[in-house]
Design an enzyme around this catalytic site. Structure first.
Site, PDB file in Angstrom:
ATOM      1  N   GLU A   1       0.814  -1.217   0.000  1.00  0.00           N
ATOM      2  CA  GLU A   1       0.000   0.000   0.000  1.00  0.00           C
ATOM      3  C   GLU A   1       0.855   1.277   0.000  1.00  0.00           C
ATOM      4  O   GLU A   1       0.588   2.221  -0.729  1.00  0.00           O
ATOM      5  CB  GLU A   1      -0.893  -0.027   1.248  1.00  0.00           C
TER       6      GLU A   1
ATOM      7  N   LYS B   1       0.674  58.758  10.658  1.00  0.00           N
ATOM      8  CA  LYS B   1       0.778  59.859  11.574  1.00  0.00           C
ATOM      9  C   LYS B   1       0.758  59.260  12.953  1.00  0.00           C
ATOM     10  O   LYS B   1      -0.257  58.720  13.347  1.00  0.00           O
ATOM     11  CB  LYS B   1      -0.426  60.766  11.428  1.00  0.00           C
TER      12      LYS B   1
ATOM     13  N   ASP C   1      -0.724  54.804   6.657  1.00  0.00           N
ATOM     14  CA  ASP C   1      -0.535  55.491   7.930  1.00  0.00           C
ATOM     15  C   ASP C   1       0.085  54.542   8.942  1.00  0.00           C
ATOM     16  O   ASP C   1       0.189  53.344   8.710  1.00  0.00           O
ATOM     17  CB  ASP C   1      -1.896  55.946   8.482  1.00  0.00           C
TER      18      ASP C   1
ATOM     19  N   MET D   1     -10.069  59.980  19.145  1.00  0.00           N
ATOM     20  CA  MET D   1      -8.962  60.912  19.400  1.00  0.00           C
ATOM     21  C   MET D   1      -9.153  61.656  20.706  1.00  0.00           C
ATOM     22  O   MET D   1      -8.769  62.818  20.829  1.00  0.00           O
ATOM     23  CB  MET D   1      -8.833  61.927  18.240  1.00  0.00           C
TER      24      MET D   1
ATOM     25  N   PRO E   1      -9.304  48.028  12.070  1.00  0.00           N
ATOM     26  CA  PRO E   1      -8.720  48.521  13.317  1.00  0.00           C
ATOM     27  C   PRO E   1      -7.349  47.945  13.661  1.00  0.00           C
ATOM     28  O   PRO E   1      -6.750  48.369  14.631  1.00  0.00           O
ATOM     29  CB  PRO E   1      -9.744  48.069  14.359  1.00  0.00           C
TER      30      PRO E   1
HETATM   31  N1  SAH Z   1     -10.331  56.190  10.228  1.00  0.00           N
HETATM   32  C1  SAH Z   1     -10.137  55.660  11.574  1.00  0.00           C
HETATM   33  C2  SAH Z   1     -10.011  56.744  12.589  1.00  0.00           C
HETATM   34  C3  SAH Z   1      -8.747  57.550  12.454  1.00  0.00           C
HETATM   35  S1  SAH Z   1      -8.618  58.824  13.657  1.00  0.00           S
HETATM   36  C4  SAH Z   1     -11.290  54.716  11.883  1.00  0.00           C
HETATM   37  O1  SAH Z   1     -12.279  54.674  11.152  1.00  0.00           O
HETATM   38  O2  SAH Z   1     -11.210  53.984  12.869  1.00  0.00           O
HETATM   39  C5  SAH Z   1      -7.589  58.081  14.863  1.00  0.00           C
HETATM   40  C6  SAH Z   1      -8.415  57.688  16.085  1.00  0.00           C
HETATM   41  O3  SAH Z   1      -9.152  56.526  15.796  1.00  0.00           O
HETATM   42  C7  SAH Z   1      -7.599  57.330  17.300  1.00  0.00           C
HETATM   43  O4  SAH Z   1      -7.240  58.489  18.046  1.00  0.00           O
HETATM   44  C8  SAH Z   1      -8.558  56.476  18.069  1.00  0.00           C
HETATM   45  O5  SAH Z   1      -9.516  57.258  18.741  1.00  0.00           O
HETATM   46  C9  SAH Z   1      -9.283  55.748  16.958  1.00  0.00           C
HETATM   47  N2  SAH Z   1      -8.704  54.408  16.661  1.00  0.00           N
HETATM   48  C10 SAH Z   1      -8.078  54.012  15.548  1.00  0.00           C
HETATM   49  N3  SAH Z   1      -7.743  52.718  15.639  1.00  0.00           N
HETATM   50  C11 SAH Z   1      -8.171  52.283  16.838  1.00  0.00           C
HETATM   51  C12 SAH Z   1      -8.146  51.050  17.519  1.00  0.00           C
HETATM   52  N4  SAH Z   1      -7.612  49.954  16.981  1.00  0.00           N
HETATM   53  N5  SAH Z   1      -8.708  50.984  18.749  1.00  0.00           N
HETATM   54  C13 SAH Z   1      -9.282  52.058  19.313  1.00  0.00           C
HETATM   55  N6  SAH Z   1      -9.326  53.244  18.719  1.00  0.00           N
HETATM   56  C14 SAH Z   1      -8.793  53.371  17.495  1.00  0.00           C
END
Ligand code: SAH
Length: 463
Positions: free
Chosen positions: A25, A267, A245, A380, A222
């Site tokens: 086999e 940023k 970013d 933020m 996220p």
């Molecule tokens: N475009 C992104 C937001 C960018 S502004 C979105 O839709 O989620 C950046 C802010 O997003 C941070 O200061 C925080 O408040 C939030 N943020 C981004 N990623 C995050 C994460 N993994 N957990 C918690 N807050 C998050």
């Protein structure tokens, strides 16, 4: 660096022999693998316990002789008697790679589970540790791939000279991408008309000339790579350059083509980064060079992503763009904590807002919304969390309204905090590093915040 103890290669066997010693086999299983190649497969055994008839192999019903290895590329030993032993010695002496079935320590090489779409081969290997798992993975991949994949690859190969004469660089790549993924080409191929269709498509690409650049504003979610959409993943594969970013997960950036250019534009708080005007200029310039630009942003591009400014710049320059949504941080935070941000009779709405630089008028408005039961998700706002909570209370929000904070939402290392507007307001919140979402509203009390650190007055220094 690496952890592999074996190196996966594609090994040439054409015009050579693959010798299998054994007639049971195990020998049959190896024979089935070996006959996928164009090698001459020779099976040597004094007795054959299973039926090899119907396989394109040469059966030698006798004992092993060292001369059997002349011209052999690979040797499999599936015989536990003296013939097997002699074959092992001979293979080692002749330095021919040897596989002793089910004896990993005696093997020079292992056979992976194979997905065969010749000329495309996908091998799933586990260095001998977990062959069963490798076979399960193979079955999944097998199911996901068209049976015509190999024929598509051959078609692409047969177009190579014609394409090289007419299209260069990215234009040639775009042609091939369309060719090998087009359902119409596949349908024609099945009808035996693949070549004319491939040629027609080539003529079309030549005629279309230099394709203009495009910018895709893509949400990367996220921070977990499996929270990326399928569309985002596909476009990342197509992009010539990825402008991203800091908050974008590295795994998402890596999903792009290996030779795609990657530009980090910031940023991160406190680090040098491109200004928004520089980013706008950069994506416009890249697109004008005819590149396909993936502008990859954390979360969703349309939520606090400054996409509006980038879109204005693209419009002004007459550059095409598309937006691909992503999972915004607040929704990842809601998922992490099973918090229904809208909830019948409790919360009739959900507000995404930024606490940063909010005016008194806005705060008064949110205070009213939170008091009316709506759920606020503040972006933020971590560094001004305590202050914002105090101002919301000053504008009329109840100090007992539940508050929940998720730091690094959607990621494995997320951290949760819970309390009330009052407890958050009582000091400078000593929250962990990392991006955070601050939820305010009655719906928070209906989530699953187990494991959350209580925001107690005593833990925070009074401002
Ligand atoms: N475009 C992104 C937001 C960018 S502004 C979105 O839709 O989620 C950046 C802010 O997003 C941070 O200061 C925080 O408040 C939030 N943020 C981004 N990623 C995050 C994460 N993994 N957990 C918690 N807050 C998050």
């Amino acid at each position: 660096m690496g952890e592999l103890t074996t190196f996966p290669v594609s090994y040439k066997v054409e015009g050579q022999r693959i010798v299998i010693v054994g007639g049971g086999e195990e020998a049959l299983n190896k024979a089935r693998l070996a006959i996928k190649t164009t090698a001459l497969v020779v099976i040597i055994s004094r007795t054959f316990e299973v039926d090899f008839s119907g396989l394109p192999v040469t059966l030698l019903p006798r004992g092993f002789e060292p001369a059997d290895l002349v011209g052999a590329a690979l040797v499999f030993v599936a015989d536990h008697g003296p013939d097997g032993a002699a074959a092992k010695v001979a293979a080692r002496a002749a330095k021919i790679p040897l596989n002793v079935v089910d004896v990993p320590e005696e093997c020079d090489f292992y056979t992976p589970a194979i997905i065969d779409r010749a000329p495309i081969t996908i091998a799933v290997a586990s260095e001998g540790d977990a062959p069963v798992l490798a076979r399960l993975i193979r079955a999944r991949i097998e199911a996901a791939l068209s049976p015509n994949l190999g024929a598509m690859a051959r078609l692409a190969g047969s177009m190579r000279d014609k394409v090289a004469a007419l299209l260069q660089g990215p234009r040639a790549r775009r042609y091939y991408e369309e060719l090998v993924t087009s359902p119409e080409v596949e349908a024609e191929l099945i009808r035996g008309q693949g070549m004319p269709k491939a040629e027609a498509l080539l003529a079309q690409h030549v005629e279309n000339g230099e394709s203009p650049g495009v910018v895709w504003l893509i949400g990367a979610g996220p921070g977990a790579e499996d929270l990326l959409t399928l569309r985002a993943q596909r476009l990342l594969q197509e992009a010539d350059v990825i402008v991203h970013d800091h908050l974008v997960p590295a795994a998402a950036v890596e999903m792009g083509r290996r030779d795609a250019e990657r530009i980090l534009v910031g940023k991160q708080k406190g680090h040098h980064s491109f200004t928004q005007a520089e980013i706008n200029g950069l994506i416009v310039r890249l697109a004008k060079q005819g590149k396909r630009v993936a502008r990859l942003k954390g979360g969703d591009p349309m939520v606090f992503g400054r996409a509006g400014e980038e879109i204005d710049a693209l419009n002004a320059a007459g550059i095409a763009y598309h937006v691909v949504p992503g999972v915004t941080a607040a929704l990842a935070a809601a998922a992490d904590t099973a918090t229904p941000v809208t909830l019948r009779k409790i919360s009739t709405g959900f507000v995404l807002a930024t606490a940063h630089g909010a005016e008194s008028e806005e705060l008064r408005h949110w205070a009213a919304l939170a008091s009316a039961g709506l759920t606020l998700a503040l972006y933020m706002g971590k560094s001004v969390a305590g202050q914002t909570a105090a101002r919301l209370i000053a504008e009329g929000a109840g100090a007992d309204i539940p508050v929940g904070v998720v730091v690094r939402a959607g990621r494995r290392d997320r951290v949760l905090y819970r309390g009330t507007l009052g407890s958050l307001a009582s000091g400078d919140a000593a929250l962990e590093d990392g991006p955070a979402i601050i939820f305010v509203g009655e719906a928070i009390a209906h989530g699953d915040w187990s494991g959350a650190i209580e925001i107690a007055r005593s833990q925070f220094k009074v401002a």
